[in-house]
Design a protein around this motif. Structure first.
Motif, mmCIF file in Angstrom:
data_model
loop_
_atom_site.group_PDB
_atom_site.id
_atom_site.type_symbol
_atom_site.label_atom_id
_atom_site.label_comp_id
_atom_site.label_asym_id
_atom_site.label_seq_id
_atom_site.Cartn_x
_atom_site.Cartn_y
_atom_site.Cartn_z
ATOM 1 N N SER A 55 0.817 -1.214 0.000
ATOM 2 C CA SER A 55 0.000 0.000 0.000
ATOM 3 C C SER A 55 0.855 1.272 0.000
ATOM 4 O O SER A 55 0.326 2.368 0.129
ATOM 5 C CB SER A 55 -0.950 0.000 1.201
ATOM 6 N N SER A 56 2.147 1.119 -0.188
ATOM 7 C CA SER A 56 3.054 2.268 -0.089
ATOM 8 C C SER A 56 3.316 2.963 -1.423
ATOM 9 O O SER A 56 3.244 2.350 -2.489
ATOM 10 C CB SER A 56 4.395 1.815 0.505
ATOM 11 N N LYS A 57 3.614 4.228 -1.318
ATOM 12 C CA LYS A 57 4.083 4.999 -2.481
ATOM 13 C C LYS A 57 5.466 4.491 -2.892
ATOM 14 O O LYS A 57 5.822 4.530 -4.059
ATOM 15 C CB LYS A 57 4.164 6.485 -2.149
ATOM 16 N N THR A 58 6.232 4.015 -1.925
ATOM 17 C CA THR A 58 7.566 3.479 -2.212
ATOM 18 C C THR A 58 7.466 2.352 -3.229
ATOM 19 O O THR A 58 8.268 2.289 -4.169
ATOM 20 C CB THR A 58 8.251 2.998 -0.927
ATOM 21 N N LEU A 59 6.497 1.470 -3.067
ATOM 22 C CA LEU A 59 6.335 0.368 -4.014
ATOM 23 C C LEU A 59 5.970 0.888 -5.396
ATOM 24 O O LEU A 59 6.471 0.376 -6.399
ATOM 25 C CB LEU A 59 5.281 -0.632 -3.532
ATOM 26 N N GLU A 60 5.133 1.908 -5.452
ATOM 27 C CA GLU A 60 4.793 2.498 -6.754
ATOM 28 C C GLU A 60 6.056 2.969 -7.471
ATOM 29 O O GLU A 60 6.217 2.752 -8.676
ATOM 30 C CB GLU A 60 3.836 3.671 -6.580
ATOM 31 N N LEU A 61 6.936 3.621 -6.730
ATOM 32 C CA LEU A 61 8.190 4.098 -7.323
ATOM 33 C C LEU A 61 9.084 2.924 -7.728
ATOM 34 O O LEU A 61 9.727 2.960 -8.775
ATOM 35 C CB LEU A 61 8.935 5.004 -6.351
ATOM 36 N N LEU A 62 9.125 1.901 -6.889
ATOM 37 C CA LEU A 62 9.940 0.725 -7.170
ATOM 38 C C LEU A 62 9.486 0.034 -8.453
ATOM 39 O O LEU A 62 10.307 -0.426 -9.248
ATOM 40 C CB LEU A 62 9.864 -0.249 -5.994
ATOM 41 N N GLN A 63 8.191 -0.007 -8.691
ATOM 42 C CA GLN A 63 7.649 -0.694 -9.851
ATOM 43 C C GLN A 63 7.660 0.164 -11.118
ATOM 44 O O GLN A 63 7.331 -0.334 -12.181
ATOM 45 C CB GLN A 63 6.220 -1.148 -9.556
ATOM 46 N N ASN A 64 8.043 1.402 -11.001
ATOM 47 C CA ASN A 64 8.123 2.301 -12.147
ATOM 48 C C ASN A 64 9.551 2.265 -12.691
ATOM 49 O O ASN A 64 10.476 2.769 -12.047
ATOM 50 C CB ASN A 64 7.736 3.720 -11.728
#
Length: 78
Positions: free
Chosen positions: A39-48
């Motif tokens: 649910s983190s923004k960190t994961l969004e960045l990691l997957q981009n």
């Protein structure tokens, strides 16, 4: 290994490490730790792919996640 396979491997490895770090540092169970990661923004960045974060060490990515978990925001990066 194709570039997409490498990307997927690095992202999945980092997710595993982030989950482990959260469990160890905050004494969470696996489900709680995974919920925080997913649910983190960190994961969004990691997957981009454009951010290049997937190519950083899991420790560096955890620094971002831990800051987000504690403050609700990503750290400012200059």
């Amino acid at each position: 290994m194709t570039q997409q396979e490498r990307f997927n491997h690095l992202v999945n490895f980092t997710i595993d490490e982030l989950t482990t770090y959260l469990i160890e540092d905050y004494h969470l169970d696996t489900a709680e730790a995974l919920n925080i990661v997913y649910s983190s923004k960190t994961l969004e960045l990691l997957q981009n792919k454009r951010t290049g974060l997937y190519d950083q060490s899991p420790g560096y990515v955890y620094h971002l996640l831990k800051h987000e978990y504690k403050t609700g925001q990503l750290p400012q990066v200059n």
